[in-house]
Scaffold this motif. Structure first.
Motif, PDB file in Angstrom:
ATOM      1  N   CYS A  27       0.932  -0.951   0.147  1.00  0.00           N
ATOM      2  CA  CYS A  27      -0.138  -0.137  -0.240  1.00  0.00           C
ATOM      3  C   CYS A  27       0.926   1.383   0.253  1.00  0.00           C
ATOM      4  O   CYS A  27       1.615   1.536   1.279  1.00  0.00           O
ATOM      5  N   GLY A  28       0.638   1.901  -1.297  1.00  0.00           N
ATOM      6  CA  GLY A  28       1.395   3.252  -1.405  1.00  0.00           C
ATOM      7  C   GLY A  28       0.926   4.361  -0.481  1.00  0.00           C
ATOM      8  O   GLY A  28      -0.042   4.140   0.057  1.00  0.00           O
ATOM      9  N   ALA A  29       2.100   5.317  -0.413  1.00  0.00           N
ATOM     10  CA  ALA A  29       0.603   7.317   0.253  1.00  0.00           C
ATOM     11  C   ALA A  29      -0.134   6.895  -0.075  1.00  0.00           C
ATOM     12  O   ALA A  29      -0.644   6.952  -1.426  1.00  0.00           O
ATOM     13  N   LEU A  30      -0.970   7.431   0.815  1.00  0.00           N
ATOM     14  CA  LEU A  30      -2.326   8.121  -0.120  1.00  0.00           C
ATOM     15  C   LEU A  30      -2.629   9.545   0.916  1.00  0.00           C
ATOM     16  O   LEU A  30      -1.788   9.550   2.194  1.00  0.00           O
ATOM     17  N   SER A  31      -3.645  10.145   0.236  1.00  0.00           N
ATOM     18  CA  SER A  31      -3.917  10.905   0.763  1.00  0.00           C
ATOM     19  C   SER A  31      -4.376  11.204   2.519  1.00  0.00           C
ATOM     20  O   SER A  31      -5.259  10.337   2.368  1.00  0.00           O
ATOM     21  N   ALA A  32      -4.843  12.521   3.029  1.00  0.00           N
ATOM     22  CA  ALA A  32      -5.484  12.237   4.376  1.00  0.00           C
ATOM     23  C   ALA A  32      -7.041  11.619   3.473  1.00  0.00           C
ATOM     24  O   ALA A  32      -7.555  11.387   4.755  1.00  0.00           O
ATOM     25  N   SER A  33      -7.413  12.171   2.526  1.00  0.00           N
ATOM     26  CA  SER A  33      -8.628  12.046   2.615  1.00  0.00           C
ATOM     27  C   SER A  33      -9.189  10.798   1.809  1.00  0.00           C
ATOM     28  O   SER A  33     -10.088   9.911   2.632  1.00  0.00           O
ATOM     29  N   GLU A  34      -7.769  10.551   1.550  1.00  0.00           N
ATOM     30  CA  GLU A  34      -8.186   9.030   0.697  1.00  0.00           C
ATOM     31  C   GLU A  34      -8.494   8.358   2.148  1.00  0.00           C
ATOM     32  O   GLU A  34      -8.428   6.695   2.632  1.00  0.00           O
ATOM     33  N   CYS A  35      -7.241   8.270   2.983  1.00  0.00           N
ATOM     34  CA  CYS A  35      -7.164   7.452   4.464  1.00  0.00           C
ATOM     35  C   CYS A  35      -8.184   7.611   5.209  1.00  0.00           C
ATOM     36  O   CYS A  35      -8.873   6.757   6.169  1.00  0.00           O
ATOM     37  N   GLN A  36      -9.376   8.646   5.294  1.00  0.00           N
ATOM     38  CA  GLN A  36     -10.159   9.397   6.150  1.00  0.00           C
ATOM     39  C   GLN A  36     -11.422   8.146   5.591  1.00  0.00           C
ATOM     40  O   GLN A  36     -11.999   7.556   6.131  1.00  0.00           O
ATOM     41  N   GLN A  37     -11.232   8.387   4.298  1.00  0.00           N
ATOM     42  CA  GLN A  37     -12.822   7.221   3.541  1.00  0.00           C
ATOM     43  C   GLN A  37     -12.253   5.650   3.613  1.00  0.00           C
ATOM     44  O   GLN A  37     -12.820   5.493   4.327  1.00  0.00           O
ATOM     45  N   ALA A  38     -10.960   5.734   3.628  1.00  0.00           N
ATOM     46  CA  ALA A  38     -10.489   3.821   4.319  1.00  0.00           C
ATOM     47  C   ALA A  38     -10.807   3.670   6.133  1.00  0.00           C
ATOM     48  O   ALA A  38     -11.717   2.858   5.779  1.00  0.00           O
ATOM     49  N   LEU A  39     -11.208   4.516   6.562  1.00  0.00           N
ATOM     50  CA  LEU A  39     -11.049   4.515   8.062  1.00  0.00           C
ATOM     51  C   LEU A  39     -12.462   4.405   8.078  1.00  0.00           C
ATOM     52  O   LEU A  39     -13.314   3.736   9.387  1.00  0.00           O
ATOM     53  N   ALA A  40     -13.448   5.093   7.790  1.00  0.00           N
ATOM     54  CA  ALA A  40     -14.968   5.780   7.988  1.00  0.00           C
ATOM     55  C   ALA A  40     -15.195   4.204   7.482  1.00  0.00           C
ATOM     56  O   ALA A  40     -16.396   3.775   8.095  1.00  0.00           O
ATOM     57  N   PHE A  41     -14.920   3.665   6.181  1.00  0.00           N
ATOM     58  CA  PHE A  41     -15.833   1.482   5.845  1.00  0.00           C
ATOM     59  C   PHE A  41     -14.990   0.985   7.313  1.00  0.00           C
ATOM     60  O   PHE A  41     -15.791   0.130   7.580  1.00  0.00           O
ATOM     61  N   GLY A  42     -14.682   1.284   7.949  1.00  0.00           N
ATOM     62  CA  GLY A  42     -13.756   0.134   9.096  1.00  0.00           C
ATOM     63  C   GLY A  42     -14.435   1.023  10.457  1.00  0.00           C
ATOM     64  O   GLY A  42     -15.098  -0.588  11.441  1.00  0.00           O
ATOM     65  N   VAL A  43     -14.254   2.142  10.341  1.00  0.00           N
ATOM     66  CA  VAL A  43     -15.593   2.261  11.398  1.00  0.00           C
ATOM     67  C   VAL A  43     -16.817   1.764  10.952  1.00  0.00           C
ATOM     68  O   VAL A  43     -17.587   1.816  12.454  1.00  0.00           O
ATOM     69  N   ARG A  44     -18.084   2.192  10.305  1.00  0.00           N
ATOM     70  CA  ARG A  44     -18.594   1.839  10.273  1.00  0.00           C
ATOM     71  C   ARG A  44     -18.964   0.404  10.807  1.00  0.00           C
ATOM     72  O   ARG A  44     -20.036  -0.265  11.321  1.00  0.00           O
TER      73      ARG A  44
END
Length: 287
Positions: free
Chosen positions: A229-246
């Motif tokens: 997994c390469g570097a992601l933008s802040a918004s991409e990290c937040q999007q990915a984490l939101a799936f996990g939080v859900r």
């Protein structure tokens, strides 16, 4: 290879090792009795699991039978309520179930006020009223991710961590996900599923391979696991984490976990008390 047991140099902790299981055991109270009980129980645990291994490595379905062995039953009972959430075999709870089983032998045979069994980061925890437990969450490179503090009143019996840098393969991109639950087996299974949900589907910086191509013994077969997994933008990290939080929020609603902390490339999200991330951009999600 036979099970191996020895006291660590501090004279307070017991090291148990057999095959893939590497346990650190500690108890406060009648320690000698507790450690003898732990060693007796550990002698046959791996053989018991191996006896039913082909069935335990199969994907859960409505037709899956409950296994015979004590550890295998713990694995089954922890995973069965999660069957509808995603791809899951009972191996998702094997480390936590072994830790729970050894701890149960200790509490049954010795008068102890506090104890833990740490199976490679999946921890079974015993706390009596008025006692507490503190530990650190470490990243794969050894850096600090956060702190955990629970008391006997919290009635938390298990802590587990999963993610793409862990011992097992992951379908998601989380650096790590730490879960607190009623037992180590439940925490183990829940952490696996929450970590699997942290993702940015189709992103070109994420590389995947069939699990069987990474590890021919993987219980995940041909499912695509994350291998980079390469570097992601802040918004991409937040999007990915939101799936996990859900997913974590859903599992918490159904009583499958108590608290989760999710970490990805310097970003952290928590879903409740007892876990304090450090040195990260932190988002607290009320549930």
């Amino acid at each position: 290879m036979k099970p191996h047991a020895r006291l660590l140099p501090d004279g307070q902790r017991l090291h148990l090792q057999h095959g893939p299981s590497d346990l650190i055991v500690w108890a406060d109270g009648a320690r000698d009795h507790a450690y003898r009980a732990a060693m007796r129980r550990f002698e046959t645990i791996i053989a018991e699991v191996v006896e039913e291994l082909p069935d335990l490595r199969a994907m859960l379905s409505p037709f899956t039978n409950r296994p015979k062995g004590a550890v295998a039953r713990r694995m089954h009972d922890a995973c069965l309520p999660l069957m509808h959430v995603g791809n899951l075999t009972r191996m998702a709870a094997v480390a936590g179930s072994i830790a729970d089983e050894v701890l149960a032998a200790m509490t049954k045979n010795a008068d102890i006020t506090r104890a833990y069994v740490n199976n490679g980061g999946d921890i079974a925890l015993h706390l009596t009223p008025g006692t507490s437990f503190k530990t650190a969450i470490k990243a794969h490179d050894g850096s600090d991710l956060g702190r955990i503090e629970v008391t006997g009143a919290d009635r938390i019996g298990g802590i587990a961590t999963s993610g793409r840098h862990g011992r097992s393969l992951s379908l998601g991109i989380a650096d790590s996900v730490t879960v607190l639950a009623n037992s180590a087996a439940e925490a183990d299974a829940a952490a696996t599923l929450v970590a699997n949900a942290v993702d940015v589907p189709g992103h070109p910086s994420v590389s995947r391979r069939a699990a069987s191509g990474v590890d021919e013994n993987s219980d995940l077969g041909g499912l695509p696991v994350v291998v980079g997994c390469g570097a992601l933008s802040a918004s991409e990290c937040q999007q990915a984490l939101a799936f996990g939080v859900r997913r974590a929020t859903s599992l918490k609603t159904h009583g499958c976990l108590r608290t989760a902390a999710l970490f990805l490339q310097g970003h952290a999200v928590t879903t409740g008390a007892h876990i304090l991330p450090i040195q990260h951009e932190i988002q607290n999600v009320p549930t």
